[in-house]
Scaffold this motif. Structure first.
Motif, mmCIF file in Angstrom:
data_model
loop_
_atom_site.group_PDB
_atom_site.id
_atom_site.type_symbol
_atom_site.label_atom_id
_atom_site.label_comp_id
_atom_site.label_asym_id
_atom_site.label_seq_id
_atom_site.Cartn_x
_atom_site.Cartn_y
_atom_site.Cartn_z
ATOM 1 N N PHE A 1 16.119 -1.338 -0.208
ATOM 2 C CA PHE A 1 15.012 -1.694 0.669
ATOM 3 C C PHE A 1 15.367 -2.914 1.522
ATOM 4 C CE2 PHE A 1 12.572 1.343 -1.528
ATOM 5 C CZ PHE A 1 11.342 1.486 -0.908
ATOM 6 N N ARG A 2 16.021 -3.877 0.925
ATOM 7 C CA ARG A 2 16.415 -5.060 1.676
ATOM 8 C C ARG A 2 17.417 -4.710 2.772
ATOM 9 N NH1 ARG A 2 13.552 -8.589 2.670
ATOM 10 N NH2 ARG A 2 15.352 -9.839 3.254
ATOM 11 N N ILE A 10 0.829 -1.204 0.000
ATOM 12 C CA ILE A 10 0.000 0.000 0.000
ATOM 13 C C ILE A 10 0.867 1.259 0.000
ATOM 14 C CG2 ILE A 10 -1.602 1.353 1.414
ATOM 15 C CD1 ILE A 10 -2.868 -1.279 2.284
ATOM 16 N N LEU A 11 1.903 1.251 0.813
ATOM 17 C CA LEU A 11 2.758 2.435 0.901
ATOM 18 C C LEU A 11 3.579 2.633 -0.366
ATOM 19 C CD1 LEU A 11 3.962 2.118 4.598
ATOM 20 C CD2 LEU A 11 2.210 3.641 3.685
ATOM 21 N N GLY A 12 3.896 1.549 -1.062
ATOM 22 C CA GLY A 12 4.607 1.657 -2.327
ATOM 23 C C GLY A 12 6.093 1.855 -2.146
ATOM 24 N N GLY A 13 6.836 1.511 -3.205
ATOM 25 C CA GLY A 13 8.281 1.630 -3.152
ATOM 26 C C GLY A 13 8.836 2.821 -3.877
ATOM 27 N N LYS A 14 7.990 3.581 -4.564
ATOM 28 C CA LYS A 14 8.475 4.737 -5.311
ATOM 29 C C LYS A 14 7.336 5.724 -5.476
ATOM 30 C CE LYS A 14 7.659 2.298 -9.678
ATOM 31 N NZ LYS A 14 8.271 1.783 -10.908
ATOM 32 N N LEU A 69 16.885 -3.075 -9.524
ATOM 33 C CA LEU A 69 17.681 -3.883 -8.595
ATOM 34 C C LEU A 69 18.358 -3.038 -7.521
ATOM 35 C CD1 LEU A 69 18.818 -6.605 -7.736
ATOM 36 C CD2 LEU A 69 20.668 -6.292 -9.421
ATOM 37 N N PRO A 70 19.004 -1.888 -7.854
ATOM 38 C CA PRO A 70 19.606 -1.074 -6.779
ATOM 39 C C PRO A 70 18.586 -0.596 -5.758
ATOM 40 C CG PRO A 70 20.478 -0.418 -8.906
ATOM 41 C CD PRO A 70 19.343 -1.349 -9.184
#
Length: 620
Positions: free
Chosen positions: A482-483, A396-400, A476-477
């Motif tokens: 995030f990881r 929900i918050l999203g990665g970008k 990938l970067p």
């Protein structure tokens, strides 16, 4: 050509704090002294700048190098120390500044003192506040045994506690922390949830007063109702109090018609670039012609610019065209309002998680004792539940930018919340393990999972597989960043929860509230045998020992194993992918200084949840 502005190369870090506008890659700086200070700042950072966005679409550099001249380094005159301390407190907690937070988290001792030791100490101090206690009545007026005193999981109740102290001091502090958590998350979202005309202090005090005062009539009318003795009752009431800011914020947005795309008329210039106002093929080149056309459309009820906006097709007769034509009635919900709805959904899921955690704890404690298999099933069913909720919230918050909420710092805070929620309930479980073997099994599975699965999920093939099945759309970067963030948050949660657990064991086992928290008294509880009469002769049967020494020292060994596993995974990620877990975390905290106070408030709230779930409530 005359020069109207002095320009210098812009810096995305300073753009967050400086008031001068950032124009592309250049900044307009009308004040020459400001330009000098900014240039010195830029030069001090030039040799140390590196990108940590790497695919997030965020171009920002490190803020750990230097500070603009004359900004915060010195205070002259008598009383400067106190002023410096006050300014430091403000810059870290009240109005966080990038430079102040970056300096505070740059050194590992300060970083862990602020992020791990401080929230654990606040939670332990809260539970150590001595309750006024009274002798427990074992039998009622008819000679019958009072139900609820013998609860094996929580420990047998030993005393009655003062209702008013619990309500105004203990529960009041718990509720206030929960409301502060909601407020700090709204701050990161850049939205004030309280009405502007009332202000924050009045609004939050009103909600806190309602949450505390509302149970009082029930206590008097029903004469200390039985459901007040259940921890879940109070946690559900806190859940309701925490939803009030969401309800208020939603009501404010609806009142201001933020759910409408056209909340006010456009200017004449804006109308030139807006084709959605024009329907048909009439001549709208003049204001009078446009007004006549809009009046005609209003009268025919084909188009209403003030109506709720959503896309729909309306078929209306058009005499001028000699037939029927399709016209577009524009009805749409603004992206900002949808972003707020997604944000509220994520916040609601987060609040729901701690209610589910209380239910899990209640089930486990009321079904003791458990063998090793039962313990593993309980722990990892809770692990799966938390990770599912965490994954849903992360999606929900999203990665970008542009993905639903699209907020990296909000994702940081919610990841911390779920990670610590999982860890705290596992820590509370340690006090009900009956052998070193159970500790060993749990730790082997946990550490092995981190060391093996961590590098696996960091790899390019795993990221490609996530992209193929549509789970992750990051580069990938960005994915690796995030990881790395998640690994730092996990190790932080492990240390903070363990510090709070060990501290609470000590102060509640030896302190004044030992009888209020019989869970940490480590009594031998006995299961009733057939034919025994618990109402008059007490519990009889086989005993189950919960040893303080075994729990404390096994927990210390477990913590040492977790720290070692965290060190190993960081080395693997550095040598395998050149990913600096600690460096990325420091960059995040320096880039978004609001993460520091928000993270501390969130951790205190989650730690309080763990302790609140095991207090025995029998009111005098």
């Amino acid at each position: 050509m005359a020069s109207f502005f002095d320009f210098q190369t812009g810096d995305a870090n300073r753009a967050l704090n400086e008031v001068s506008p950032l124009l592309g890659r250049f900044r307009a700086v009308p004040d020459p002294q400001q330009r000098v200070n900014a240039t010195r700042q830029q030069n001090s950072n030039l040799g140390r700048r590196r990108s940590v966005g790497r695919g997030l679409g965020l171009a920002y550099g490190t803020v750990f190098g230097g500070i603009a001249a004359g900004s915060e380094d010195s205070e002259d005159g008598e009383g400067g120390g106190w002023r410096s301390w006050g300014r430091g407190f403000r810059d870290l907690w009240m109005e966080p500044k990038q430079n102040a937070v970056a300096r505070a988290v740059d050194i590992w001792a300060q970083r862990w003192a602020l992020l791990a030791l401080l929230p654990a100490a606040l939670a332990v101090a809260w539970c150590a506040l001595p309750f006024p206690q009274y002798d427990l009545l074992e039998f009622d007026d008819n000679g019958g045994h009072i139900k609820g005193h013998e609860t094996p999981g929580h420990g047998a109740a030993r005393v009655e506690i003062n209702f008013w102290f619990f309500l105004f001091v203990y529960y009041g502090a718990y509720n206030l922390t929960a409301l502060m958590w909601i407020t700090k998350v709204f701050n990161i979202y850049s939205l004030n949830w309280w009405p502007k005309m009332l202000g924050f202090p009045f609004t939050i005090c009103t909600i806190a007063f309602i949450s505390i005062a509302a149970p009082v009539p029930l206590y008097f009318i029903l004469d200390s109702p039985w459901f007040f003795h259940f921890n879940t009752t109070w946690i559900l009431w806190t859940f309701f109090a925490m939803t009030m800011p969401l309800i208020i914020a939603f009501a404010i947005l609806m009142t201001n018609e933020r759910h409408l795309g056209l909340r006010q008329d456009l200017s004449e210039t804006q109308r030139i670039f807006t084709s959605s106002w024009w329907t048909g093929d009439q001549d709208y080149t003049t204001v009078a012609a446009r007004d006549r056309a809009r009046t005609s459309i209003h009268n025919s009820d084909v188009y209403d610019p003030n109506a709720p906006l959503e896309v729909a097709l309306a078929v209306e007769p058009r005499p001028s065209l000699g037939g029927r034509a399709l016209t577009m009635r524009k009805r749409w919900i603004p992206a900002s309002f949808m972003r707020f709805i997604w944000f509220c959904t994520a916040l609601f899921i987060g609040m729901l998680a701690y209610v589910l955690g209380e239910a899990y704890a209640e089930i486990y404690l009321r079904t003791l004792p458990h063998n090793t298999f039962d313990t593993l099933v309980y722990v990892y069913s809770w692990v799966i539940t938390v990770h599912l909720l965490d994954g849903l919230t992360g999606w929900i918050l999203g990665g970008k930018e542009g993905e639903r909420v699209g907020s990296y710092p909000l994702g940081w805070i919610f990841k911390l919340y779920f990670s610590l929620t999982y860890q705290t309930y596992v820590r509370a479980l340690y006090a009900r393990l009956r052998s070193y073997t159970q500790f060993i099994y749990l730790q082997i599975i946990s550490s092995s999972f981190l060391i093996i699965v961590g590098p696996l999920t960091m790899s390019a093939p795993f990221h490609f597989m996530l992209q193929m099945i549509g789970i992750n759309g990051q580069t990938l970067p960005a994915y690796q960043k995030f990881r790395a963030r998640n690994i730092f948050i996990r190790t932080l949660s492990e240390s903070t929860s363990m510090l709070a657990f060990l501290g609470s064991i000590l102060v509640l086992h030896y302190g004044a509230n030992k009888d209020v928290y019989p869970y940490f008294a480590f009594d031998k509880f006995k299961m009733p045998t057939e034919g025994s009469d618990p109402g008059h002769g007490g519990w009889e049967g086989r005993g189950e020992d919960y040893d303080f020494g075994r729990t404390f020292y096994a927990s210390l060994v477990t913590w040492a194993c977790e720290i070692t596993a965290g060190w190993i995974i960081r080395r693997i990620l550095w040598f395998g992918w050149k990913v600096d877990v600690t460096g990325e975390a420091k960059q995040d905290l320096g880039m978004w200084p609001e993460l520091l106070p928000t993270g501390v408030v969130v951790m205190v709230h989650v730690l309080q949840n763990m302790l609140f779930s095991i207090v025995r409530l029998h009111f005098h």
